[in-house]
Design an enzyme around this catalytic site. Structure first.
Site, PDB file in Angstrom:
ATOM      1  N   GLY A 171      79.240  27.485  77.826  1.00  0.00           N
ATOM      2  CA  GLY A 171      80.076  27.899  79.199  1.00  0.00           C
ATOM      3  C   GLY A 171      79.212  28.569  80.031  1.00  0.00           C
ATOM      4  N   PRO A 172      79.899  28.796  81.437  1.00  0.00           N
ATOM      5  CG  PRO A 172      81.353  29.083  82.964  1.00  0.00           C
ATOM      6  CD  PRO A 172      80.978  28.534  81.619  1.00  0.00           C
ATOM      7  CB  SER A 173      79.541  33.695  83.303  1.00  0.00           C
ATOM      8  OG  SER A 173      79.423  35.173  83.558  1.00  0.00           O
ATOM      9  CB  CYS A 208      74.796  26.906  75.265  1.00  0.00           C
ATOM     10  SG  CYS A 208      73.847  27.233  76.778  1.00  0.00           S
ATOM     11  CD  GLN A 253      73.265  32.427  76.511  1.00  0.00           C
ATOM     12  OE1 GLN A 253      74.263  32.727  77.091  1.00  0.00           O
ATOM     13  NE2 GLN A 253      72.687  31.445  76.916  1.00  0.00           N
ATOM     14  CG  HIS A 308      74.029  21.921  75.374  1.00  0.00           C
ATOM     15  ND1 HIS A 308      75.434  21.947  75.818  1.00  0.00           N
ATOM     16  CD2 HIS A 308      73.498  22.764  76.137  1.00  0.00           C
ATOM     17  CE1 HIS A 308      75.540  23.017  76.777  1.00  0.00           C
ATOM     18  NE2 HIS A 308      74.474  23.510  76.705  1.00  0.00           N
ATOM     19  CD  GLU A 367      76.986  20.292  73.245  1.00  0.00           C
ATOM     20  OE1 GLU A 367      77.130  20.744  74.419  1.00  0.00           O
ATOM     21  OE2 GLU A 367      76.253  20.590  72.417  1.00  0.00           O
TER      22      GLU A 367
END
Length: 196
Positions: A57-59, A84, A88, A170, A172
């Site tokens: 995801g972002p951020s 990812c 984190q 990733h 996937e």
């Protein structure tokens, strides 16, 4: 067949991940990170031998809805797999340190080195993987080991006590050439929590 609750962190790769998991006959229940944490916890209680998977995801982990709190609530109780941003968040929730990578990696194929154990057993060395990130793990938490890296960057971690693992890259993605096999091995490893 694994029973996976996938926390969707609003990433374009989420449904690639869902498709690969379902292709391996896993049951996948999806919740977005904006859903009330108690709703998710109640669903987890109803699943036989659940595995919590945290999507990319972002951020940052702190800005990813209920994800950090969810990890803190279930850690040690059920296996957790993070990809990812999910990786984190695992590191941060367990007390490790996340920081900026110094550059942005977007669709970068890299050859990582791994320990050849558990989910990496029998996979090519080095392993081609896809990277989409600007953050990295700078310090791993207690009881975690680094099981893959690229140069000096941590690419994955594993906690054999809680059956928790995280991947900066990733699996996937089509750029991770052995990604489907790696995902299968990850799920098999996480499922061992219920066999001991």
């Amino acid at each position: 067949m694994a029973n996976i609750l996938l926390l969707d962190n609003f990433d374009s790769f989420t449904y690639n991940l869902v498709e690969q998991l379902r292709n391996k006959n896993s049951n996948v229940l999806i919740y977005r990170n904006t859903v009330d944490i108690n709703t998710i916890l109640n669903s987890i209680k109803k699943i036989r031998n659940p595995i919590l998977m945290l999507s990319p995801g972002p951020s940052t982990p702190k800005n990813a809805g209920c994800m950090l709190n969810l990890i803190k609530k279930v850690k040690g109780e059920i296996p957790i797999v993070g990809i990812c941003l999910g990786h984190q968040a695992i590191v941060e929730a367990y007390g490790g340190i996340i920081g900026y990578a110094g550059e942005i990696f977007h669709g970068k194929a890299s050859l990582i080195n791994h320990d050849g154990l558990e989910m990496f057993e029998g996979l090519p060395q080095p392993l081609p993987v896809a990277r989409y990130h600007s953050l990295i793990c700078n310090k791993i938490p207690k009881n975690f080991i680094i099981n893959s890296y690229f140069n000096d960057m941590i690419m994955s971690v594993r906690n054999n006590l809680d059956y928790v693992c995280g991947f900066q890259f990733h699996p996937e993605s089509i750029l991770t050439t052995s990604g489907a096999l790696l995902l299968e091995k990850i799920i098999n490893w996480a499922s061992l929590k219920y066999k001991g």
